[in-house]
Write a protein that holds these residues in place. Structure first.
Motif, mmCIF file in Angstrom:
data_model
loop_
_atom_site.group_PDB
_atom_site.id
_atom_site.type_symbol
_atom_site.label_atom_id
_atom_site.label_comp_id
_atom_site.label_asym_id
_atom_site.label_seq_id
_atom_site.Cartn_x
_atom_site.Cartn_y
_atom_site.Cartn_z
ATOM 1 N N GLN A 47 9.544 1.440 11.677
ATOM 2 C CA GLN A 47 9.264 2.856 11.918
ATOM 3 C C GLN A 47 8.678 3.480 10.653
ATOM 4 O O GLN A 47 8.472 2.807 9.658
ATOM 5 C CB GLN A 47 10.550 3.551 12.359
ATOM 6 N N GLY A 48 8.387 4.772 10.716
ATOM 7 C CA GLY A 48 7.846 5.459 9.536
ATOM 8 C C GLY A 48 6.331 5.460 9.473
ATOM 9 O O GLY A 48 5.750 5.986 8.524
ATOM 10 N N GLY A 49 5.668 4.896 10.471
ATOM 11 C CA GLY A 49 4.209 4.911 10.512
ATOM 12 C C GLY A 49 3.585 4.004 9.457
ATOM 13 O O GLY A 49 4.276 3.417 8.623
ATOM 14 N N ALA A 50 2.258 3.921 9.514
ATOM 15 C CA ALA A 50 1.544 3.158 8.487
ATOM 16 C C ALA A 50 1.806 3.798 7.124
ATOM 17 O O ALA A 50 1.843 3.117 6.099
ATOM 18 C CB ALA A 50 0.057 3.133 8.794
ATOM 19 N N SER A 51 2.035 5.100 7.112
ATOM 20 C CA SER A 51 2.244 5.818 5.844
ATOM 21 C C SER A 51 3.452 5.299 5.072
ATOM 22 O O SER A 51 3.436 5.295 3.841
ATOM 23 C CB SER A 51 2.405 7.314 6.103
ATOM 24 N N LEU A 52 4.504 4.888 5.772
ATOM 25 C CA LEU A 52 5.665 4.366 5.034
ATOM 26 C C LEU A 52 5.329 3.021 4.375
ATOM 27 O O LEU A 52 5.904 2.669 3.347
ATOM 28 C CB LEU A 52 6.895 4.224 5.942
ATOM 29 N N VAL A 80 -9.330 8.573 2.948
ATOM 30 C CA VAL A 80 -8.071 9.318 2.839
ATOM 31 C C VAL A 80 -6.855 8.395 2.850
ATOM 32 O O VAL A 80 -5.950 8.519 2.026
ATOM 33 C CB VAL A 80 -7.960 10.346 3.987
ATOM 34 N N TRP A 81 -6.842 7.441 3.784
ATOM 35 C CA TRP A 81 -5.652 6.587 3.895
ATOM 36 C C TRP A 81 -5.518 5.668 2.692
ATOM 37 O O TRP A 81 -4.438 5.464 2.167
ATOM 38 C CB TRP A 81 -5.664 5.806 5.206
ATOM 39 N N ALA A 82 -6.645 5.123 2.244
ATOM 40 C CA ALA A 82 -6.612 4.265 1.056
ATOM 41 C C ALA A 82 -6.157 5.074 -0.155
ATOM 42 O O ALA A 82 -5.353 4.601 -0.972
ATOM 43 C CB ALA A 82 -7.993 3.657 0.814
ATOM 44 N N CYS A 100 -6.556 -3.467 0.861
ATOM 45 C CA CYS A 100 -7.757 -2.840 1.414
ATOM 46 C C CYS A 100 -7.455 -2.203 2.771
ATOM 47 O O CYS A 100 -6.391 -2.437 3.357
ATOM 48 C CB CYS A 100 -8.899 -3.845 1.534
ATOM 49 N N THR A 101 -8.372 -1.394 3.239
ATOM 50 C CA THR A 101 -8.247 -0.705 4.528
ATOM 51 C C THR A 101 -9.428 -1.173 5.377
ATOM 52 O O THR A 101 -10.577 -0.912 5.030
ATOM 53 C CB THR A 101 -8.323 0.832 4.319
ATOM 54 N N SER A 102 -9.161 -1.874 6.472
ATOM 55 C CA SER A 102 -10.273 -2.512 7.191
ATOM 56 C C SER A 102 -11.127 -1.529 7.967
ATOM 57 O O SER A 102 -12.314 -1.755 8.166
ATOM 58 C CB SER A 102 -9.761 -3.607 8.118
ATOM 59 N N ASN A 103 -10.521 -0.429 8.419
ATOM 60 C CA ASN A 103 -11.315 0.573 9.143
ATOM 61 C C ASN A 103 -10.882 1.961 8.697
ATOM 62 O O ASN A 103 -9.692 2.282 8.744
ATOM 63 C CB ASN A 103 -11.125 0.418 10.650
ATOM 64 N N ASN A 104 -11.865 2.732 8.259
ATOM 65 C CA ASN A 104 -11.562 4.058 7.730
ATOM 66 C C ASN A 104 -11.761 5.100 8.833
ATOM 67 O O ASN A 104 -12.871 5.592 9.050
ATOM 68 C CB ASN A 104 -12.388 4.308 6.475
ATOM 69 N N ALA A 117 -0.202 -2.156 10.697
ATOM 70 C CA ALA A 117 -0.940 -1.222 11.548
ATOM 71 C C ALA A 117 0.024 -0.291 12.258
ATOM 72 O O ALA A 117 0.940 -0.746 12.939
ATOM 73 C CB ALA A 117 -1.768 -1.989 12.580
ATOM 74 N N GLY A 118 -0.200 1.018 12.094
ATOM 75 C CA GLY A 118 0.518 1.988 12.920
ATOM 76 C C GLY A 118 0.046 1.771 14.350
ATOM 77 O O GLY A 118 -1.128 1.484 14.578
ATOM 78 N N ALA A 119 0.952 1.882 15.318
ATOM 79 C CA ALA A 119 0.595 1.489 16.685
ATOM 80 C C ALA A 119 -0.388 2.425 17.370
ATOM 81 O O ALA A 119 -1.147 2.008 18.241
ATOM 82 C CB ALA A 119 1.865 1.399 17.531
HETATM 83 C C1 LIG Z 1 -3.740 6.814 11.074
HETATM 84 C C2 LIG Z 1 -3.819 5.913 9.916
HETATM 85 C C3 LIG Z 1 -2.776 5.841 8.973
HETATM 86 C C4 LIG Z 1 -1.547 6.718 9.046
HETATM 87 O O1 LIG Z 1 -0.754 6.317 10.097
HETATM 88 P P1 LIG Z 1 0.668 7.001 10.374
HETATM 89 O O2 LIG Z 1 1.236 6.061 11.397
HETATM 90 O O3 LIG Z 1 0.397 8.353 10.904
HETATM 91 O O4 LIG Z 1 1.437 7.014 9.128
HETATM 92 C C5 LIG Z 1 -2.900 4.939 7.933
HETATM 93 N N1 LIG Z 1 -3.990 4.152 7.816
HETATM 94 C C6 LIG Z 1 -5.017 4.216 8.693
HETATM 95 C C7 LIG Z 1 -6.196 3.319 8.508
HETATM 96 C C8 LIG Z 1 -4.961 5.091 9.769
HETATM 97 O O5 LIG Z 1 -5.968 5.147 10.634
#
Ligand SMILES: *Cc1c(COP(=O)(O)O)cnc(C)c1O
Length: 362
Positions: free
Chosen positions: A73-78, A101-103, A145-149, A189-191
């Protein structure tokens, strides 16, 4: 009700089969006579859901035995915090690439736990391209890295040959195309973009990498604890994992090769229209254009509001760009059908005709 074409960036469109299975399970889960959201996560019926979801991830990505798959849990952000907490320390350096932004958020969090070496950044051009010419230092704790921005609409179609463990945030393009998953030490990956509803995050981690994790990490943020307990150290996100399992069944049926064909066809159709139509301009360097999030603007920004209204009248939803960049963004995730993109392209063509008409009349 007229069908809404859902271009939302996340939470986003899911396959109808997963929605239907969820409705059924909310009434009567797996013949238990109880709703999915009122049964024990330790019931054998629910344990089978988690086990199948894990197996589907392994099958779809052709993961070798050396990987663990968990749902957190906690999203990708955690994960931005858990990664450095588990794998970085003040005397170590981690390598990151800043592609949006996410990177940037991942970098900000990592700096709290150790040294961060930002190898490259596309911030100089408002993140409209993927940096490619950089070397990954052999003494880094890991490379991230972040594969898709998602916000800027750029996508990595190739990954570097990393001398150190490679970690990738695949929140918005996971399962959208074939990849060599076995080159990564960790994928997360956040779902809520390509896999399910909000509330769970998929983490794939190589066992040998997990062995290098710091020992002193708070329990709930410790990968090893979650792996050792099969995603059930505490109550998991029961509903979200269930929907992921059904979405994964649908993905497996199509396969990643088939998914790529679908996604390429949708993206090509839209990008071709953006390039052809005099009223629209793409914002991303051609070779890095994402197939998942298509960013574009109106050549006359004053027409943006009128176009969004035009789309709304046609039940085209979710096209406004992220609040931090503006413009337009159409998200074409796995479950979005070609028919939806055709409806958007038709709207762009009709808007162009209408606009040409009105400039002739004025
Ligand atoms: C949406 C997103 C996040 C953030 O996801 P949360 O589940 O809201 O924390 C992180 N990285 C990428 C690439 C995203 O698209």
């Amino acid at each position: 009700m007229n069908k809404v074409q859902n271009f939302s960036a996340g939470p986003a469109i899911l396959p109808q089969s997963a929605i239907n299975a969820s409705i059924e399970a909310l009434q009567n889960f797996a013949g238990t006579g109880m709703s999915l959201i009122e049964v024990s996560h330790r019931s054998k019926e629910y344990e089978a859901v988690v086990a199948e979801a894990v197996q589907l991830v392994k099958d779809i990505l052709k993961l070798e035995d050396k990987y663990e798959v968990i749902f957190l849990q906690g999203g990708a952000s955690l994960q931005f915090d858990m990664i450095p907490m588990n794998f970085l320390s003040p005397e170590k350096t981690a390598a990151y690439v800043n592609t949006g932004v996410w990177a940037s958020r991942a970098i900000k969090e990592a700096k709290m736990f150790g040294e961060v070496n930002v190898l490259a950044s596309s911030e100089d051009k408002n993140f409209n391209y993927i940096p490619k010419d950089y070397a990954i230092p052999a003494d880094a704790a890991y490379y991230h890295c972040t594969s898709n921005n998602t916000i800027y609409g750029t996508e990595m179609f190739a990954f570097p040959n990393s001398p150190v463990p490679m970690i990738c945030d695949m929140s918005s393009d996971i399962f959208s195309k074939p990849i060599d998953a076995n080159q990564f030490d960790m994928i997360y990956a956040g779902a809520q973009k390509n896999m399910g509803p909000a509330g769970t995050t998929l983490v794939i981690i190589k066992k040998s990498f997990l062995e290098k994790a710091n020992a002193k990490v708070p329990t709930m943020l410790n990968y090893k604890i979650h792996v050792d307990n099969g995603s059930m150290y505490n109550t998991p996100s029961v509903f979200a994992i269930f929907v992921c399992m059904h979405t994964l069944r649908w993905i497996k049926e199509i396969g990643l090769e088939g998914m790529e064909v679908r996604n390429k066809e949708k993206a090509d159709l839209l990008y071709n229209e953006i390039d052809r139509n005099s009223l629209f301009v793409g914002t991303v360097v051609a070779e890095d254009r994402s197939r998942m999030n298509v960013n574009f603007v109106l050549s006359d920004p004053n027409l943006e509001e009128a176009f969004l209204k035009f789309c709304k009248e046609r039940n085209l939803s979710g096209l406004k760009g992220h609040r931090s960049v503006g413009g337009l963004r159409a998200s074409l995730y796995n479950a979005l059908e070609l028919e939806s993109v055709k409806a958007l392209v038709n709207a762009m063509q009709d808007f162009e005709k209408e606009h040409k008409q009105s400039t002739l009349n004025s």
